[in-house]
Design a protein around this motif. Structure first.
Motif, PDB file in Angstrom:
ATOM      1  N   GLU A 177      -7.202  14.805  -2.216  1.00 24.21           N
ATOM      2  CA  GLU A 177      -7.188  14.169  -1.035  1.00 24.21           C
ATOM      3  C   GLU A 177      -5.899  13.022  -1.158  1.00 24.21           C
ATOM      4  N   ILE A 178      -5.540  12.695   0.082  1.00 23.44           N
ATOM      5  CA  ILE A 178      -4.371  11.644   0.093  1.00 23.44           C
ATOM      6  C   ILE A 178      -5.054  10.153   0.101  1.00 23.44           C
ATOM      7  N   ALA A 179      -5.024   9.291  -0.451  1.00 28.30           N
ATOM      8  CA  ALA A 179      -5.482   7.907  -0.498  1.00 28.30           C
ATOM      9  C   ALA A 179      -4.549   6.826  -0.408  1.00 28.30           C
ATOM     10  N   LEU A 180      -4.869   5.673   0.240  1.00 29.88           N
ATOM     11  CA  LEU A 180      -4.076   4.466  -0.161  1.00 29.88           C
ATOM     12  C   LEU A 180      -4.373   3.807  -1.218  1.00 29.88           C
ATOM     13  N   GLN A 181      -3.502   3.407  -2.039  1.00 31.80           N
ATOM     14  CA  GLN A 181      -3.436   2.384  -2.970  1.00 31.80           C
ATOM     15  C   GLN A 181      -2.453   1.406  -3.161  1.00 31.80           C
ATOM     16  N   ARG A 182      -2.954   0.142  -3.947  1.00 37.30           N
ATOM     17  CA  ARG A 182      -1.912  -0.999  -3.857  1.00 37.30           C
ATOM     18  C   ARG A 182      -0.969  -0.634  -5.162  1.00 37.30           C
ATOM     19  N   LEU A 183       0.153  -0.709  -4.768  1.00 36.27           N
ATOM     20  CA  LEU A 183       1.373  -0.507  -5.995  1.00 36.27           C
ATOM     21  C   LEU A 183       2.229  -1.591  -5.953  1.00 36.27           C
ATOM     22  N   VAL A 184       2.894  -1.761  -7.120  1.00 35.29           N
ATOM     23  CA  VAL A 184       3.868  -2.777  -7.460  1.00 35.29           C
ATOM     24  C   VAL A 184       4.815  -2.205  -8.481  1.00 35.29           C
ATOM     25  N   ASP A 242       0.681  -1.291  -0.127  1.00 35.43           N
ATOM     26  CA  ASP A 242      -0.014  -0.047   0.037  1.00 35.43           C
ATOM     27  C   ASP A 242       0.815   1.295   0.055  1.00 35.43           C
ATOM     28  N   GLY A 243       0.312   2.289  -0.835  1.00 30.78           N
ATOM     29  CA  GLY A 243       1.220   3.838  -0.715  1.00 30.78           C
ATOM     30  C   GLY A 243       0.166   4.740  -0.901  1.00 30.78           C
ATOM     31  N   ALA A 244       0.823   5.654  -0.417  1.00 30.54           N
ATOM     32  CA  ALA A 244      -0.133   6.994  -0.679  1.00 30.54           C
ATOM     33  C   ALA A 244      -0.117   7.317  -1.894  1.00 30.54           C
TER      34      ALA A 244
END
Length: 100
Positions: free
Chosen positions: A61-68, A52-54
């Motif tokens: 807005e700042i949100a969490l998202q899956r990053l690869v 997870d990354g910001a």
């Protein structure tokens, strides 16, 4: 071949001569890595650890998202940088389209 690969029964001759390889180090803590193109190959896609990354969401807005982490190594003798970049962009778009 896919069924035999899942149970580690592929023969060496079935694993050679390819032109595109995908390697996944996602089960490790490796975020990304530069794969090395083997002889006869054109591209090698390396996938790393998903976390997870910001990110900046719509509206600022700042949100969490899956990053690869993805790394595409390619043979410049066979493929120019622009089409390779387009390929990696398409792969990213496909992955993002699958995200929930």
């Amino acid at each position: 071949m896919a069924a035999r690969a899942k149970i580690n029964k592929l023969r060496v001759t079935e694993m050679t001569g390819g032109t595109f390889t995908v390697s996944n180090l996602g089960l490790t803590r490796v975020k990304s890595f530069p794969p090395i193109v083997n002889a006869s190959q054109i591209c090698f896609l390396g996938t790393g650890w998903m976390t997870d990354g910001a990110v900046c969401a719509p509206g600022g807005e700042i949100a969490l998202q899956r990053l690869v982490g993805l790394s595409l190594t390619f043979d410049h003798r066979a493929l120019d940088g622009a089409p390779a970049g387009d390929l990696l962009t398409t792969i990213c778009a496909e992955i993002e389209g699958m995200a929930v």
